[in-house]
Structures are given as C-alpha cells and as structure tokens.
Design a protein around this motif. Structure first.
Motif, PDB file in Angstrom:
ATOM      1  N   SER A   1      68.791  48.006  66.074  1.00 39.32           N
ATOM      2  CA  SER A   1      68.148  46.935  65.315  1.00 39.32           C
ATOM      3  C   SER A   1      66.739  46.689  65.840  1.00 39.32           C
ATOM      4  N   GLY A   2      65.792  46.675  64.923  1.00 35.76           N
ATOM      5  CA  GLY A   2      64.401  46.447  65.285  1.00 35.76           C
ATOM      6  C   GLY A   2      63.603  47.694  65.581  1.00 35.76           C
ATOM      7  N   SER A   3      64.249  48.853  65.704  1.00 33.80           N
ATOM      8  CA  SER A   3      63.522  50.101  65.966  1.00 33.80           C
ATOM      9  C   SER A   3      62.598  50.436  64.809  1.00 33.80           C
ATOM     10  N   ARG A   4      61.435  50.967  65.145  1.00 35.86           N
ATOM     11  CA  ARG A   4      60.512  51.480  64.136  1.00 35.86           C
ATOM     12  C   ARG A   4      60.721  52.988  64.048  1.00 35.86           C
ATOM     13  N   VAL A   5      61.126  53.456  62.861  1.00 37.74           N
ATOM     14  CA  VAL A   5      61.558  54.850  62.704  1.00 37.74           C
ATOM     15  C   VAL A   5      60.695  55.546  61.660  1.00 37.74           C
ATOM     16  N   LEU A   6      60.255  56.764  61.986  1.00 33.39           N
ATOM     17  CA  LEU A   6      59.584  57.639  61.027  1.00 33.39           C
ATOM     18  C   LEU A   6      60.498  58.812  60.745  1.00 33.39           C
ATOM     19  N   ASP A   7      60.806  59.045  59.474  1.00 32.60           N
ATOM     20  CA  ASP A   7      61.643  60.169  59.049  1.00 32.60           C
ATOM     21  C   ASP A   7      60.748  61.151  58.298  1.00 32.60           C
ATOM     22  N   ILE A   8      60.417  62.265  58.939  1.00 33.01           N
ATOM     23  CA  ILE A   8      59.534  63.278  58.351  1.00 33.01           C
ATOM     24  C   ILE A   8      60.373  64.270  57.565  1.00 33.01           C
ATOM     25  N   GLY A   9      60.095  64.374  56.267  1.00 35.05           N
ATOM     26  CA  GLY A   9      60.898  65.239  55.405  1.00 35.05           C
ATOM     27  C   GLY A   9      62.229  64.578  55.128  1.00 35.05           C
ATOM     28  N   CYS A  10      62.188  63.426  54.495  1.00 31.61           N
ATOM     29  CA  CYS A  10      63.342  62.518  54.443  1.00 31.61           C
ATOM     30  C   CYS A  10      64.437  62.933  53.479  1.00 31.61           C
ATOM     31  N   GLY A  11      64.223  63.977  52.684  1.00 35.11           N
ATOM     32  CA  GLY A  11      65.256  64.358  51.739  1.00 35.11           C
ATOM     33  C   GLY A  11      65.545  63.243  50.748  1.00 35.11           C
ATOM     34  N   TRP A  12      66.832  63.044  50.468  1.00 34.75           N
ATOM     35  CA  TRP A  12      67.222  61.978  49.545  1.00 34.75           C
ATOM     36  C   TRP A  12      67.616  60.707  50.300  1.00 34.75           C
ATOM     37  N   ALA A  13      67.079  60.566  51.512  1.00 36.36           N
ATOM     38  CA  ALA A  13      67.065  59.303  52.259  1.00 36.36           C
ATOM     39  C   ALA A  13      68.379  58.929  52.930  1.00 36.36           C
ATOM     40  N   SER A  14      69.300  59.854  53.125  1.00 33.69           N
ATOM     41  CA  SER A  14      70.560  59.473  53.780  1.00 33.69           C
ATOM     42  C   SER A  14      70.325  59.014  55.218  1.00 33.69           C
ATOM     43  N   LEU A  15      69.439  59.678  55.952  1.00 30.59           N
ATOM     44  CA  LEU A  15      69.159  59.282  57.328  1.00 30.59           C
ATOM     45  C   LEU A  15      68.417  57.954  57.367  1.00 30.59           C
TER      46      LEU A  15
ATOM     47  N   LEU B   1      64.155  59.702  43.527  1.00 30.59           N
ATOM     48  CA  LEU B   1      65.585  59.454  43.692  1.00 30.59           C
ATOM     49  C   LEU B   1      65.868  58.781  45.041  1.00 30.59           C
ATOM     50  N   ALA B   2      65.115  59.148  46.075  1.00 32.83           N
ATOM     51  CA  ALA B   2      65.289  58.509  47.380  1.00 32.83           C
ATOM     52  C   ALA B   2      65.051  57.007  47.281  1.00 32.83           C
ATOM     53  N   GLN B   3      64.012  56.616  46.566  1.00 34.78           N
ATOM     54  CA  GLN B   3      63.718  55.190  46.402  1.00 34.78           C
ATOM     55  C   GLN B   3      64.857  54.475  45.688  1.00 34.78           C
ATOM     56  N   ARG B   4      65.411  55.113  44.672  1.00 33.21           N
ATOM     57  CA  ARG B   4      66.503  54.502  43.932  1.00 33.21           C
ATOM     58  C   ARG B   4      67.749  54.352  44.804  1.00 33.21           C
ATOM     59  N   ARG B   5      68.037  55.361  45.603  1.00 31.04           N
ATOM     60  CA  ARG B   5      69.221  55.325  46.462  1.00 31.04           C
ATOM     61  C   ARG B   5      69.079  54.261  47.549  1.00 31.04           C
ATOM     62  N   ILE B   6      67.878  54.095  48.051  1.00 31.68           N
ATOM     63  CA  ILE B   6      67.625  53.060  49.062  1.00 31.68           C
ATOM     64  C   ILE B   6      67.864  51.679  48.467  1.00 31.68           C
ATOM     65  N   ALA B   7      67.381  51.476  47.250  1.00 35.76           N
ATOM     66  CA  ALA B   7      67.590  50.187  46.586  1.00 35.76           C
ATOM     67  C   ALA B   7      69.076  49.944  46.339  1.00 35.76           C
ATOM     68  N   GLU B   8      69.792  50.995  45.896  1.00 40.01           N
ATOM     69  CA  GLU B   8      71.219  50.853  45.620  1.00 40.01           C
ATOM     70  C   GLU B   8      72.016  50.558  46.886  1.00 40.01           C
ATOM     71  N   ALA B   9      71.517  51.042  48.034  1.00 39.20           N
ATOM     72  CA  ALA B   9      72.196  50.789  49.306  1.00 39.20           C
ATOM     73  C   ALA B   9      71.901  49.401  49.855  1.00 39.20           C
ATOM     74  N   GLY B  10      70.967  48.677  49.201  1.00 40.10           N
ATOM     75  CA  GLY B  10      70.659  47.323  49.624  1.00 40.10           C
ATOM     76  C   GLY B  10      69.774  47.233  50.848  1.00 40.10           C
ATOM     77  N   VAL B  11      69.004  48.306  51.128  1.00 36.79           N
ATOM     78  CA  VAL B  11      68.125  48.283  52.304  1.00 36.79           C
ATOM     79  C   VAL B  11      66.664  48.490  51.899  1.00 36.79           C
ATOM     80  N   GLY B  12      66.350  48.145  50.662  1.00 44.78           N
ATOM     81  CA  GLY B  12      64.982  48.333  50.176  1.00 44.78           C
ATOM     82  C   GLY B  12      63.951  47.537  50.953  1.00 44.78           C
ATOM     83  N   ASP B  13      64.368  46.455  51.594  1.00 52.04           N
ATOM     84  CA  ASP B  13      63.426  45.660  52.372  1.00 52.04           C
ATOM     85  C   ASP B  13      63.146  46.271  53.735  1.00 52.04           C
ATOM     86  N   ARG B  14      63.924  47.283  54.127  1.00 53.22           N
ATOM     87  CA  ARG B  14      63.766  47.887  55.451  1.00 53.22           C
ATOM     88  C   ARG B  14      63.240  49.327  55.410  1.00 53.22           C
ATOM     89  N   VAL B  15      63.195  49.940  54.246  1.00 51.55           N
ATOM     90  CA  VAL B  15      62.782  51.336  54.148  1.00 51.55           C
ATOM     91  C   VAL B  15      61.632  51.472  53.160  1.00 51.55           C
TER      92      VAL B  15
END
Length: 424
Positions: free
Chosen positions: A208-222, A245-259
């Motif tokens: 919690s609170g970590s700042r994370v960079l995901d390079i080559g994020c695919g469809w955002a599972s990580l 599609l990654a943006q849509r999946r993030i929103a559907e997972a309910g973490v759009g405010d964090r990613v």
C-alpha cells in the motif's frame, strides 16, 4: 486417416507463394534433411519412397518439391512457412509440439546442439537472411512492430487467454509442471497467473502506497493486482488497442483511481517509482536498445527502489549465433524481436548502468504448460476466433507458434526468468 492438405490464399499470404525452384538448393535441402534425421528420435516421411529418422513422433510431407524449395530458399523460415502453406503435417495422432521437441532437444543439448555437421554449417549463410531494416526498434519502428502483434484483435486474445488476460508465463507452483501435459487444464490457469503476478509484486516489495511503473503493461493484469494492494500505478504500452481495453478493465476492477494507463514509449517516461516492473517486454526491445532499456529502468527507480524484469532467455552461445538472423518468429509473430540470454542482461546492466541483477525464479517449465493450455484453448475456441475474420492459415500460424515455443521451453532451449534489479 489423412489430414486434408491445406492450401493458403496467396493473395492474403503472399509470403507463402511457392519460391522459384532451384535444383541446387532443393538438393541441398534434401541432403540437410538426411543429415539432420540420421540420429533424430523422430520420423520425416518425405514422400512415399523416402522416410528418415529413428522413429518416434512423425511428420508427413504432402508436397515434397514445395517443402524442399522453401527449406532451400530460407533456412530460418522455410520449415515453419512450409507448415503454414500446408506442405507438411504431423501424422494423425501426433501432437505438433511433441514432434518439434526432438528438434529443439538437438539445440538444447550441448553435444548435439548443431543439427548439421560443421561442413554443412559453413554453408548456412547461403540460405540465411538477416533481419530487415524496417524492423528497427526506434520509437516509430517499435510502435509498428508491437502493433502488428498486440493489436491483432483484443477479442482474439480474449478467446484463449484466461480471464485476467495475462499474456506471459504462469506460475503453477508444482515441482514439475511438464510431468503430464495431457492433464494441463484451462481451469488451472487463472490461479497460476495470479500466483505469477503476486510473485513479481512480492519480489519488488509492492505494498500500500508504493509508486509502481509497469513498462509494457499488456491488458493491465499486473497493474490491477498492484492497485488492489493499495499501490499507485503508472502502466504504459505502445499498443493503442491494448491500451483502450486495459483502461476499460481497470475501471471494471474498480481501481481506476489508482492506475493511470498511458500510450507511451518507455524512453519517454519520467518520474521516480518505488518499483519498476516489466514482464516479457525485453524480447521486443532489440539488441541495440538493451542498454537504453535498462538505463530507463535505473533512471525511474527512486532511492531504495527495486526493479523486476521477467524475461524469456536462451543460452548465451545460441543467442550470439542467431542474433543477426531473420527467423520465422520475427517474420510472422514478433517483428523486431530478439530473445536475450541471462549473461547478456548481466553484461549490459554492468556495462551501462549501476544495476545489480539477481535471478529469483525460473519459469521455463511453467511456460511450457502455459503454452499447452493456450494452444488447447485456441483450438477449442477456433470457431469463435474464425468468426472474427481469421482464416485457416492464421490458425496454422498460431498453432505452430504456440507448439514451437512449448517445445523450446520443454527442452530447456528457452527459459523464463524473473530478475531482481537493485542499484549498486
């Protein structure tokens, strides 16, 4: 029971048009087959009168002249192209990957690594092509190369990947994931992929609170998994349809405010992060840009930050021997790609960065099982995939790609490693 002989639509697949016949090249290809097969635990039925090999998994050549012409024209792509064109098939009852394993074992075994004797190897330059300049991985070229694979169709990938849409090696957590591939089940894939994602986040110390960079994020599972831990994530890709599609999946997972998803090249990223993650993306970077890639990771790491790179690797000597050749995979699947070795990653990071590398996990056998599950699922879902507009030649291409890769991981010719990167 015989396979119906496949005929590609050459107007759609112009590279599969039969090459001009050359008697010298054809004779050379036939000679190479005899030399390769003389102690190979597989069988090549070249025609009704000529069979080679020691038995075991068998392949049937339907169009001998065309098959030999392709091999004689291009050693790097000819065998795979002949499969796409329908010039050969595994014998009924023979799994494609099982057939390819004996060939891959020859490369992975130090004593039998070279399929041909030295005198024949010295002539390979006559039938070996170099990677074309248009596959250069500068910013524009990288975007084009990545788009050709990852923007094929989100719907197509969704048909055979698990619901997390994770397109990299899973982690099954068993002593021998390839012990019984016949039992490999799609139902076990999601748990194995989540286990892999967690292993990366654990290695990087993401919390919690970590700042994370995901390079080559695919469809955002990580990215989603990290955000569910309470991390703040910047996820970047250069595949435009994938990003949507990654943006849509993030929103559907309910973490759009964090990613935050950004259509951005890794070279253009700014800021500092506690963890920089990159899963099976280095294979698309290209040898020329490996120093730039690792320098970018180092520059983005905050003091005390940790990087984790999951990478497909091959033995160092094979990487050196093949790095300037144009392979079937580069031509049809991953343009501009090159698989590194663990040693070259260590050498590049030591020479161009202040990063220390440590292998924390090997996932080669897990990847073989992942690929078997993907291929089974791809075939099972083919009616739905073909309904998206893909033809039978595309089906053969992806079956060969998945089986070819599985054979590489089963034999140890390929491995998949998780690398921990820390600043010296």
């Amino acid at each position: 029971m015989q396979h119906p002989v496949h005929e590609p639509a050459t107007e759609t697949w112009p590279t599969l048009a039969r090459p001009r016949s050359n008697p010298v090249r054809r004779y050379g290809a036939a000679t190479a087959i005899r030399l390769v097969a003389k102690d190979l635990p597989a069988t090549i039925h070249l025609d009704s009168n000529r069979s080679y090999g020691l038995g075991g998994p068998a392949m049937r050549v339907h169009r001998t002249a065309a098959f030999l012409d392709r091999l004689g024209q291009d050693a790097g792509s000819g065998f795979g192209e002949a499969y796409l064109a329908g010039d050969w098939d595994p014998e009924p009852g023979t799994d494609l990957a099982d057939l390819l394993v004996p060939f891959a074992e020859r490369f992975s075994n130090e004593e039998t690594r070279h399929l041909l004797p030295k005198w024949a190897q010295s002539l390979r330059w006559l039938v070996t092509r170099s990677q074309p300049g248009e596959q250069e991985n500068d910013r524009a070229g990288a975007r084009e190369n990545i788009s050709r694979h990852y923007d094929l169709s989100n719907a197509m990938f969704s048909e055979f990947l698990d619901p997390t849409l994770t397109y990299s090696a899973a982690y099954f957590g068993t002593p021998d994931p390839v012990a019984d591939l016949a039992t490999a089940s799609y139902d076990e894939l999601t748990d194995a992929q989540l286990r892999k994602l967690d292993s990366i986040l654990d290695a990087a110390g993401v919390r919690s609170g970590s700042r994370v960079l995901d390079i080559g994020c695919g469809w955002a599972s990580l990215a989603v998994r990290a955000a569910q831990r309470g991390a703040w994530v910047t996820a970047i890709t250069i595949a435009s349809q994938q990003a949507l599609l990654a943006q849509r999946r993030i929103a559907e997972a309910g973490v759009g405010d964090r990613v935050q998803v950004a259509l951005r090249d890794y070279r253009d990223q700014i800021g500092e992060f506690d963890a920089v993650l990159s899963v099976e993306m280095i294979e698309a970077v290209g040898e020329k840009y490996w120093p730039v890639y690792f320098d970018a990771i180092e520059r983005r790491l905050a003091p005390g930050g940790v990087g984790v790179v999951q990478a497909i690797v091959m033995p160092h000597e094979r990487m050196l021997a093949t790095r300037n050749t144009f392979t079937w995979v580069q031509k049809y699947i991953f343009p501009g790609g090159l698989i590194p070795s663990t040693k070259v990653i260590e050498d590049v990071t030591a020479a161009h960065t202040g990063l220390r590398t440590e292998v924390v996990r090997h996932l080669g056998a897990d990847y073989a099982r992942t690929l078997r599950i993907w291929r089974n699922r791809f075939v099972e879902r083919w009616p739905e995939i073909s309904g998206l507009g893909f033809d039978d030649t595309f089906k053969r291409m992806w079956e060969f790609y998945l089986a070819y890769s599985e054979a590489g991981f089963r034999t140890g010719y390929l491995d998949d490693v998780q690398l921990l990167l820390t600043k010296r």
